[in-house]
Motif scaffolding. Sequence first.
Motif, short mmCIF file in Angstrom:
data_model
loop_
_atom_site.label_atom_id
_atom_site.label_comp_id
_atom_site.label_asym_id
_atom_site.label_seq_id
_atom_site.Cartn_x
_atom_site.Cartn_y
_atom_site.Cartn_z
N SER A 65 0.64 -1.22 0.11
CA SER A 65 0.10 0.11 -0.08
C SER A 65 0.95 1.22 0.11
O SER A 65 0.52 2.34 -0.58
CB SER A 65 -0.96 -0.07 1.27
OG SER A 65 -1.94 -1.22 1.11
N ASP A 83 -4.73 -0.20 1.28
CA ASP A 83 -5.12 -0.40 2.63
C ASP A 83 -5.63 0.79 3.06
O ASP A 83 -4.93 1.97 3.11
CB ASP A 83 -4.10 -0.82 3.65
CG ASP A 83 -4.30 -0.90 5.07
OD1 ASP A 83 -5.46 -1.42 5.56
OD2 ASP A 83 -3.72 -0.25 5.79
N SER A 86 -3.37 2.71 5.91
CA SER A 86 -2.29 3.39 5.25
C SER A 86 -2.56 4.70 4.96
O SER A 86 -1.94 5.56 4.80
CB SER A 86 -1.71 2.47 4.08
OG SER A 86 -1.26 1.10 4.99
N TYR A 106 -12.50 -4.63 0.71
CA TYR A 106 -12.41 -5.44 1.92
C TYR A 106 -13.11 -4.84 2.95
O TYR A 106 -12.41 -4.28 3.71
CB TYR A 106 -10.96 -5.64 2.07
CG TYR A 106 -9.97 -6.53 1.30
CD1 TYR A 106 -10.59 -7.16 0.07
CD2 TYR A 106 -8.70 -6.78 1.75
CE1 TYR A 106 -9.85 -8.05 -0.75
CE2 TYR A 106 -7.90 -7.63 0.55
CZ TYR A 106 -8.38 -8.10 -0.46
OH TYR A 106 -7.81 -8.88 -1.24
N PRO A 109 -10.64 -6.36 6.97
CA PRO A 109 -9.35 -6.38 6.56
C PRO A 109 -8.93 -7.91 6.84
O PRO A 109 -9.44 -8.63 7.67
CB PRO A 109 -8.73 -5.54 7.60
CG PRO A 109 -9.47 -5.36 8.65
CD PRO A 109 -10.93 -5.53 8.06
N GLY A 139 1.75 -5.28 8.15
CA GLY A 139 0.38 -4.51 8.44
C GLY A 139 -0.45 -5.14 9.64
O GLY A 139 -1.04 -4.45 10.45
N GLY A 215 -10.44 -2.56 5.41
CA GLY A 215 -9.21 -3.22 4.86
C GLY A 215 -9.07 -2.41 3.34
O GLY A 215 -8.90 -1.21 3.40
N ASN A 216 -8.75 -3.19 2.23
CA ASN A 216 -8.31 -2.43 1.33
C ASN A 216 -9.49 -1.76 0.24
O ASN A 216 -10.52 -2.69 0.22
CB ASN A 216 -7.69 -3.59 0.26
CG ASN A 216 -6.05 -3.66 0.80
OD1 ASN A 216 -5.90 -3.78 2.07
ND2 ASN A 216 -5.22 -3.64 -0.05
#
Length: 336
Positions: A65, A83, A86, A106, A109, A139, A215-216
């Motif tokens: 990320s 992410d 991040s 996501y 996560p 992470g 999450g992402n």
Amino acid sequence: MLHRTFTVALAALALGAPAYAQTVSMPFTLDWRFEGPAAPYFAAIDNGHFAAEGIEVEITAGQGSLDAIPKVATGAYPVGFADMASLIKFLDQNPGAPVTAVMMMYDKPAFAIVGRISRGVEGPEDLEGKILGAPPPDGAWAQFPAFASANGINVDNITIEPVGFPTREPMLAENRVDAITGFSFTSFLNLTRLGVPADDLSVILMADHGLELYGNAIIVNTDFAEANPQAVTGFLRAVARGLKDVVADPEAGIAMLVERNPAADTELELERLQMALDQNIITDWVRENGLGNIDSDRFARSIEQIRETYEFQNEPEASLYFTDAYLPDDGSLSFE
């Protein structure tokens, strides 16, 4: 690291695409290699969903990320995958950077603790008195203090063993640690490939044990999005359709992935994809509310959890990190 890129440039009008004056180029950077969970993006190419939106998409592998976010913020890529935690930290450290999340992929996560049941690790409460292997840049390790706090775990009673990414799973397989931090689908599958019986592994997904973080997500350069709102919405709609294709036929999705990454293990990537779909992407919340959006109350709580382990330079503002303004409203995000 895989650096090959693949491009779709089909005749959009022939597929009934919106009547754009010209095809919009939208290079897309992943956060990692071409692995199972990336299959929906290739399905969106191969099944013509991007082309139907009048978009030309080139997909490039990434290196995490912290690699993908600056690429989008600088405009090197208009869209990327990264992410959320991040992204929040990046924007705090780079106020005004033109990047934000526009589609949560996501909902949960993949941050996890993976332990050996034979070594007494089945749930969060079992970690005290044990040895936890954790790569410092990992992470999942970054979220561990918030996870420990949510579960009443005294971290002082855990022996933390700093490990490298390449040695993390082998050390658990060799019983040199009792558990490790990592991505659920990555660490679990790596361990089974090392010969650890699946029924001896406990996957403790942090999101199921008090971690409120998302999450992402798909992120965009905000300057690009403001100039090309229809293209961004079309991109997100095409991704949702590619995801639906892969949910309906995971094997076909992995075949598309393997075309781009011939060294990939088909069986392994199929397992990785299925775990990501079941645990992280098509959650109960997504089935009820649709793909892509977030719950504002949960998001506020997640920011407070980030604050437990990160000192904000500026007061966090949720609207800087995510917008639903570009999500399609035509039912394409429904996963009932």
